[in-house]
Scaffold this motif. Structure first.
Motif, PDB file in Angstrom:
ATOM      1  N   SER A   1       8.364  -0.684  13.333  1.00 17.88           N
ATOM      2  CA  SER A   1       8.076  -1.967  12.696  1.00 17.88           C
ATOM      3  C   SER A   1       9.037  -2.225  11.553  1.00 17.88           C
ATOM      4  O   SER A   1       9.798  -1.346  11.130  1.00 17.88           O
TER       5      SER A   1
ATOM      6  N   GLY B   1       6.080  -2.259   8.161  1.00 13.28           N
ATOM      7  CA  GLY B   1       4.664  -2.201   8.521  1.00 13.28           C
ATOM      8  C   GLY B   1       4.002  -3.535   8.761  1.00 13.28           C
ATOM      9  O   GLY B   1       2.764  -3.591   8.858  1.00 13.28           O
TER      10      GLY B   1
ATOM     11  N   ASN C   1       4.337   2.710   9.512  1.00  9.88           N
ATOM     12  CA  ASN C   1       5.108   3.026   8.302  1.00  9.88           C
ATOM     13  C   ASN C   1       4.831   2.087   7.141  1.00  9.88           C
ATOM     14  O   ASN C   1       5.743   1.587   6.484  1.00  9.88           O
ATOM     15  N   CYS C   2       3.544   1.852   6.898  1.00  8.84           N
ATOM     16  CA  CYS C   2       3.117   1.212   5.662  1.00  8.84           C
ATOM     17  C   CYS C   2       2.382   2.265   4.832  1.00  8.84           C
ATOM     18  O   CYS C   2       2.076   3.338   5.357  1.00  8.84           O
TER      19      CYS C   2
ATOM     20  N   GLN D   1       0.971  -7.041   1.365  1.00  5.80           N
ATOM     21  CA  GLN D   1       1.266  -7.536   2.709  1.00  5.80           C
ATOM     22  C   GLN D   1       0.814  -8.983   2.878  1.00  5.80           C
ATOM     23  O   GLN D   1       1.536  -9.813   3.445  1.00  5.80           O
TER      24      GLN D   1
ATOM     25  N   TRP E   1       4.721   5.129   4.658  1.00  3.78           N
ATOM     26  CA  TRP E   1       5.860   4.467   4.025  1.00  3.78           C
ATOM     27  C   TRP E   1       6.752   5.519   3.349  1.00  3.78           C
ATOM     28  O   TRP E   1       6.238   6.487   2.776  1.00  3.78           O
TER      29      TRP E   1
END
Length: 596
Positions: A400, A403, A419-420, A434, A497
């Motif tokens: 992504s 994220g 990957n957040c 976000q 992340w």
């Protein structure tokens, strides 16, 4: 000058032509569909309602109530291991939490009350499950298949922008053990709990020592006849140094309710500790080394059992798997009515579990505390232009942009995507970042003649390469089996992340349009319109607003902007937190956050 609003019948292919009739930045109608009315979906509804006009929003929720995972999870002992006053939106404190660590029921009530207070239920259709989203080449946007679970009927809705807020710790999964369907006792999953089942006086089997299992065991141990707990691998069970469970007194709740400054200070002090934890996850830091030594001492002292110590205390670094404050868990393993079976379960029989030691363990009730499907692959087809399905693209490794979005899937945004910072520190603040980023994209889409937006494939490639390089220096890279790596001991880290939560928040403050592939309908400058500004559209505005006595402009440089936002100079270093060992330090460590 009369107000100019682009009508709802407007379509992207005529956008450029229509905009020439009105002022610059005319707001076209935007149709948005959001999947899921958990915490993220409710926050998005709140943000859109607060900041936008000329839009429509439908939030489809499969459950009969809002709040997502906090509505679904009701197993004994279910709670959040984040201090309750910090498991709220930054702008929406709750004054009357009962204790430092709140139950799932109380957290459900918080989000339910949030939806009621701001009238968000008008956007939500409960018992409606999305079954697929397919790009409409003629109209742009997505045709979304939705099933009404109360009637079984399916209809198709359409949106310009689709937001997937279905969550990561929400799609529960049975363990992949042969014979599960043959078991003739009572079979339960912690995320699909049957509250009508009475465990008192029964022999209970418990599979798993993750977050849910760690909470279930000490809760049921006092009243079950026996509990046989099946554990296949070690895990770090963290103490709760400095933030032990505490039931708030009437006086404390009154103080929080009547003294906003006191509550804000309390929340900020805890949040600083939570944000001070990041050094724990970096290999070779004093924070990680000291914490690991402390954990070993704590776990050994509570287990008081050489056999269990050798099998339950890991040889990989603290933090490789999700940390869980184990209130009473290790002590419960030593109780007379608890038997610990270490190893693999080869199969489930009609009576219980057949393990790799060749022994069968019959149980009356079998509880699977085996977590969720955390592959990040969408639960329904998401098919973009050209027929590419995101389920196929993310089958092996989800990739992504920060994220929140995927390449080649335009006008599609994701909460808590790959990957957040779901395990790097406080997560609700990351969700807010976000939502704000998504709103900035939606605003640009609404006020410009944009047909599609999606992250560039090369931008995602570069981000993944940077992430992989960064992860080599973290404890997450150790060979532990973790949902951070889709359950693979040596797989790529797909959940986290490459930095702290504060690092993520700062990275998300500005939309880097050079990372996005933006396609326009017609001339890209059609947004300039008929030559009039939005200021001239408003007869109540000051048409000479820029004439003033002094320069009071907001900061223009990134550094000055950030110093204003983060209140630089207002906090002393000694206030930054306390680590697990009780030491106060500038990079102090708090408690990792998770849904348990």
């Amino acid at each position: 000058m009369a107000d100019f609003v682009v009508p709802s019948s407007f379509r992207p292919e005529t956008d450029a032509q229509y905009r020439l009739k009105g002022p610059m930045h005319a707001q076209r109608h935007v149709r948005i569909i959001c999947v899921g009315a958990g915490a993220s979906g409710l926050l998005m509804a709140y943000k859109l309602q607060r900041h936008f006009s000329n839009y429509s929003l439908t939030v489809y929720e499969k459950n009969s109530e809002v709040s997502g995972t906090w509505y679904e999870n009701r197993y004994p002992g279910c709670a959040c291991d984040v201090p309750s006053h910090n498991y709220t939106w930054s702008f929406e404190p709750k004054l009357d939490w009962s204790a430092v660590y709140a139950s799932s029921r109380e957290i459900f009530q918080y989000f339910n009350d949030f939806a009621h207070k701001y009238g968000l239920r008008r956007f939500v259709k409960t018992q409606h499950q999305v079954g697929g989203a397919f790009w409409n080449q003629q109209k742009g946007g997505y045709d979304v298949q939705v099933q009404d679970l109360s009637t079984g009927k399916t209809h198709t809705d359409h949106c310009d922008i689709m937001i997937n807020a279905s969550g990561i710790l929400n799609n529960w999964a049975w363990p992949a053990i042969p014979g599960l369907d043959r078991y003739k006792g009572v079979l339960l999953h912690t995320a699909n709990w049957d509250e009508n089942v009475d465990l008192e006086g029964r022999h209970v089997g418990l599979i798993g020592n993750g977050s849910s299992g760690i909470q279930v065991l000490p809760t049921i141990q006092p009243y079950v006849k026996k509990c046989t707990t099946f554990i296949r691998e070690p895990t770090w069970v963290s103490p709760v140094q400095g933030l032990e469970q505490h039931v708030f007194t009437d006086q404390e709740r009154l103080e929080f309710a009547t003294n906003p400054d006191a509550l804000t200070k309390y929340r900020r002090d805890i949040e600083r500790g939570l944000n001070g934890q990041f050094g724990l996850f970096l290999k070779g830091t004093n924070t990680n080394n000291d914490t690991e030594t402390y954990f070993r001492e704590q776990m050994s002292g509570k287990l008081q059992n050489d056999y269990l110590e050798k099998r339950l205390i890991p040889d990989w670094h603290v933090g490789c798997r999700r940390l869980t404050p184990g209130i009473g868990y290790l002590e419960s393993l030593g109780k007379e009515n608890v038997e610990t079976v270490y190893g693999e379960i080869n199969e489930i029989t009609e009576r219980g579990c057949l393990c790799d030691n060749g022994q069968e363990y019959p149980v009356d009730v079998l509880i699977c505390a085996t977590g969720f499907n955390t592959s990040f692959k969408p639960r329904f087809p998401v098919v973009g232009p050209g027929g590419n399905n995101l389920q196929d693209a993310w089958a092996d490794e989800p990739r992504s942009y920060f994220g929140i979005a995927a390449p080649d899937v335009p006008n599609y945004l994701i909460f808590l995507g790959p990957n957040c910072p779901i395990g790097n520190g406080p997560v609700l603040s990351a969700i807010e970042a976000q939502a704000d980023y998504m709103c900035k994209l939606i605003d640009r889409f609404q006020t410009h003649n944009i047909a599609t937006f999606a992250p560039k494939a090369e931008a995602v490639d570069d981000f993944i390469a940077h992430k992989n390089q960064f992860m080599n220096g973290t404890v997450w890279q150790d060979p532990c089996r973790s949902w951070y790596k889709a359950g693979k001991p040596n797989g790529p880290i797909t959940a986290l992340w490459p930095g702290s939560t504060l690092h993520y928040i700062e990275a998300m403050m500005e939309v880097r349009l050079d990372d996005w592939d933006v396609q326009y309908s017609g001339n890209r400058f059609a947004w300039l319109g008929n030559g009039y500004s939005q200021t001239e559209l408003d007869p109540t505005a000051d048409w000479a607003y820029y004439i003033r006595e002094k320069d009071d402009d907001a900061p223009l440089s990134r550094r000055r902007k950030l110093q204003l936002i983060n209140k630089s100079g207002t906090v002393s270093q000694v206030d930054s937190g306390v680590n697990f060992t009780g030491k106060r330090e500038q990079n102090g460590m708090g408690i990792a956050e998770s849904k348990l």
